[in-house]
Motif scaffolding. Structure first.
Motif, PDB file in Angstrom:
ATOM      1  N   GLY A  62      24.855 -18.240  -5.710  1.00 35.49           N
ATOM      2  CA  GLY A  62      23.708 -17.772  -6.488  1.00 35.49           C
ATOM      3  C   GLY A  62      24.031 -16.592  -7.377  1.00 35.49           C
ATOM      4  N   ASN A  63      25.309 -16.291  -7.526  1.00 39.95           N
ATOM      5  CA  ASN A  63      25.747 -15.198  -8.414  1.00 39.95           C
ATOM      6  C   ASN A  63      26.673 -15.770  -9.471  1.00 39.95           C
TER       7      ASN A  63
ATOM      8  N   GLY B  30      21.659 -14.055 -10.131  1.00 39.10           N
ATOM      9  CA  GLY B  30      21.955 -13.197  -8.990  1.00 39.10           C
ATOM     10  C   GLY B  30      22.315 -11.760  -9.339  1.00 39.10           C
TER      11      GLY B  30
ATOM     12  N   SER C  62      20.377  -9.130  -7.383  1.00 39.21           N
ATOM     13  CA  SER C  62      20.327  -9.245  -5.920  1.00 39.21           C
ATOM     14  C   SER C  62      20.185  -7.886  -5.241  1.00 39.21           C
TER      15      SER C  62
ATOM     16  N   SER D 196      25.302  -9.738  -2.292  1.00 30.77           N
ATOM     17  CA  SER D 196      25.282 -11.005  -1.534  1.00 30.77           C
ATOM     18  C   SER D 196      26.455 -11.087  -0.562  1.00 30.77           C
TER      19      SER D 196
ATOM     20  N   LEU E  50      16.814  -7.343   1.317  1.00 30.85           N
ATOM     21  CA  LEU E  50      15.487  -7.048   1.843  1.00 30.85           C
ATOM     22  C   LEU E  50      15.589  -7.265   3.358  1.00 30.85           C
TER      23      LEU E  50
ATOM     24  N   THR F 213      10.676 -11.248  -7.023  1.00 32.87           N
ATOM     25  CA  THR F 213       9.922 -10.584  -5.961  1.00 32.87           C
ATOM     26  C   THR F 213       9.053  -9.517  -6.610  1.00 32.87           C
TER      27      THR F 213
ATOM     28  N   ALA G 261      27.895 -18.707  -0.120  1.00 34.50           N
ATOM     29  CA  ALA G 261      27.028 -17.519  -0.106  1.00 34.50           C
ATOM     30  C   ALA G 261      26.985 -16.841  -1.473  1.00 34.50           C
TER      31      ALA G 261
ATOM     32  N   GLY H  46      16.036 -16.225 -11.403  1.00 33.94           N
ATOM     33  CA  GLY H  46      16.607 -16.662 -10.124  1.00 33.94           C
ATOM     34  C   GLY H  46      17.929 -17.382 -10.215  1.00 33.94           C
TER      35      GLY H  46
ATOM     36  N   LYS I 167      18.717  -9.115   4.147  1.00 31.25           N
ATOM     37  CA  LYS I 167      18.969 -10.442   3.574  1.00 31.25           C
ATOM     38  C   LYS I 167      18.955 -10.393   2.054  1.00 31.25           C
ATOM     39  N   ALA I 168      19.914 -11.062   1.438  1.00 30.45           N
ATOM     40  CA  ALA I 168      20.002 -11.050  -0.019  1.00 30.45           C
ATOM     41  C   ALA I 168      18.837 -11.834  -0.624  1.00 30.45           C
ATOM     42  N   ILE I 169      18.203 -11.236  -1.615  1.00 30.05           N
ATOM     43  CA  ILE I 169      17.133 -11.904  -2.371  1.00 30.05           C
ATOM     44  C   ILE I 169      17.293 -11.550  -3.848  1.00 30.05           C
ATOM     45  N   ASP I 170      16.619 -12.294  -4.704  1.00 22.41           N
ATOM     46  CA  ASP I 170      16.597 -11.975  -6.130  1.00 22.41           C
ATOM     47  C   ASP I 170      15.410 -11.049  -6.416  1.00 22.41           C
TER      48      ASP I 170
END
Ligand SMILES: Cc1cc2nc3c(=O)[nH]c(=O)nc-3n(C[C@H](O)[C@H](O)[C@H](O)COP(=O)(O)OP(=O)(O)OC[C@H]3O[C@@H](n4cnc5c(N)ncnc54)[C@H](O)[C@@H]3O)c2cc1C
Ligand code: FES
Ligand code: FES
Lengths: 288, 182
Positions: B149-150, B64, B67, B127, B70, B80, B146, B61, B73-76
């Motif tokens: 996370g990358n 990124g 990414s 993202s 979903l 998941t 935004a 996590g 929306k961006a998720i890792d």
């Protein structure tokens, strides 16, 4: 990752009957931002992962007739802080959800997961504590409620027993003329774990006298804690800069931090002093 | 691949008996895949469906690189489970280009040279796409938030931020421009 089975119950009843029938370790799953990595690296085990994102009671965020916020345990941080009423009335909670991880994390992770993971450094917990949140817990026996204040028992530990899970957090409607804020210190700008964190909640009357003050701290004790002595410094008085200084010093005295890679105990106490003062000053500015 | 084509993948040497057959919607296509419940979406995308644009960096996590969108929306994808994506729309970097035409964001990444080794690029594109779909005119600060996370070990982020600003049609307060950019 070690093997486990996966279920996604569609109702509270389905979830609690799963929890009561299954033997072995059952772990609820929301965002997985703690759980998946813990399972992958063998820091936690699971025989069954129970995804709680299809249960109406855990996925809803509502305000009741009294204006209390019912925050389902599976509501994402992003959905929580996007809500205008949460931002204006439950500001510290919105602020803490907005600090967690990255956008990718916030789109999945929940305040409920943050609470149940029960890390001493969890950001939403001090904010929820100063808002006097109540945890609503379900098991096959029904629902029970407990003040969040009594929820945490140690690092990563809480009162949830086998067969139980968190359904929602109920957060009372703050009285008029209240404000709350949460601040944490991290060496980076984003994506880091709090060295220390502080949340303050203040209610004043029309003359500016403090009717109620609640202060809570992260990452300075085995669990998130309330700083009761610091709250007493403010209650019943007009909040001045001197009084805010005194509350900061008193909050620092109630912190019982450890020294670790993120910071020494002394440093953490200094941070508590400064963060407490700043959240209180911010509350006063909001109330103006 | 036509959108009604369903393909079943299974990992060699593993019994499919204990696996669940799930249907995933990825880039508008429907895939039937046999998965173990503990396989992450990242593993299934890469190892089962062979959509290898989505990268694995840290698997926890922080970077990124994995990414995906979903439901927009961006998720890792590393945090998941594949089974969690059932009933949702997954968009990977392979889904950004439409009918052989790059997404404007991809065009701007090329124009600005917003990449060096390129390992982080799919994650950044995802993202940034997630951001622009929600907020078509983000400020530089909003873009940096935004994209926090990358991680990128090569570019120093600046050109990435400028490529996103440029895609949104906003002026770039900059001492250099894409044409001077090599
Ligand atoms: C890159 C990264 C950055 C992060 N940054 C921060 C940060 O800045 N601040 C911070 O506080 N945390 C941070 N975290 C930790 C984590 O994201 C948070 O604790 C998050 O709120 C967890 O929520 P979740 O929904 O993902 O929980 P999950 O991972 O789904 O669950 C967490 C734990 O609680 C249990 N659980 C979940 N829901 C329930 C329930 N309803 N009842 C009973 N048990 C339950 C799970 O079984 C698991 O043990 C970060 C994590 C990552 C990977
Ligand atoms: S591989 Fe998923 S965030 Fe790094
Ligand atoms: S271009 Fe190499 S990591 Fe970003």
């Amino acid at each position: 990752m070690n093997s486990f089975t996966y279920e996604s119950p569609k109702s509270l009843q389905e979830a609690t009957s799963l929890l009561s029938q299954q033997s072995g370790v059952i772990r609820p799953l929301v965002g997985g931002s703690d759980l998946i990595d813990q399972l992958r690296t063998n820091r936690k085990q699971a025989d069954l992962v129970m995804d709680i994102k299809s249960i109406p009671e855990t996925t809803s965020m509502e305000f009741d007739a009294n204006g209390a916020l019912h925050l389902g345990s599976a509501v994402s941080c992003a959905d929580t802080y996007a809500n205008p009423t949460v931002r204006s009335q439950f500001t510290a909670i919105a602020e803490s959800c907005e600090l967690i991880g990255s956008i990718q994390i916030q789109n999945r992770a929940s305040a409920g997961g943050n609470v149940c993971n029960s890390s001493p450094s969890a950001d939403t917990i001090p904010a929820l504590l100063v808002h006097d949140a109540i945890a609503v817990i379900a098991s096959a026996k029904g629902l029970r409620e407990i003040a969040l204040n009594e929820f945490f028992t140690g690092p990563g530990k809480n009162v949830l027993e086998t067969g139980e899970f968190l359904v929602k957090l109920v957060i009372p409607n703050p009285s008029a003329n209240s404000a709350s804020h949460y601040l944490r210190f991290i060496p980076r700008e984003e994506m880091d774990i709090a060295v220390a964190g502080a949340a303050s909640f203040v209610t004043v009357d029309s003359s500016g006298t403090c009717l109620q003050a609640r202060i809570a701290l992260a990452a300075v004790a085995p669990t998130p804690i309330r700083a009761y002595e610091a709250e007493k410094v403010l209650t019943g008085k007009i909040i001045t800069e001197d009084l805010i200084d005194e509350a900061g010093v008193t909050a620092a005295a109630s912190a019982k931090p450890i020294s670790d890679v993120r910071g020494s105990a002394d440093y953490r106490k200094q941070l508590v002093k400064v963060l407490t003062k700043r959240t209180l000053q911010k509350c006063l500015r909001t109330l103006k | 691949m036509s959108s009604d084509l369903k393909i079943t993948y299974s990992r060699k040497g593993m019994s499919s008996v204990t696996k669940d057959q799930i249907e995933l919607n990825i880039n508008g296509e429907s895939y039937e895949v046999l998965v173990q419940p503990w396989w992450t979406l990242l593993e299934v995308l890469r190892d089962e469906i062979h959509l290898t644009g989505t990268k694995e960096g840290c698997s926890n996590g922080n970077c990124g690189a994995c990414s995906v969108l979903l439901d927009g929306k961006a998720i890792d994808a590393c945090l998941t489970l594949a089974v969690e994506a059932v009933g949702h729309k997954v968009t990977t970097v392979e889904g950004l280009a439409k009918n052989g035409k790059l997404d404007p964001l991809q065009e701007k990444f090329v124009e600005w040279g917003a990449l060096q080794c390129g390992f982080c690029t799919p994650g950044f594109l995802i993202s940034a796409r997630g951001l622009l779909d929600q907020n078509p005119k983000p400020t530089e600060k909003e873009i940096r938030l935004a994209l926090a996370g990358n991680l990128c070990r090569c570019t120093g982020y600046d050109k990435i931020v400028k490529a996103v600003l440029d895609t949104s049609g906003q002026p770039i307060e900059s001492t250099y421009n894409p044409s001077q950019n090599d």
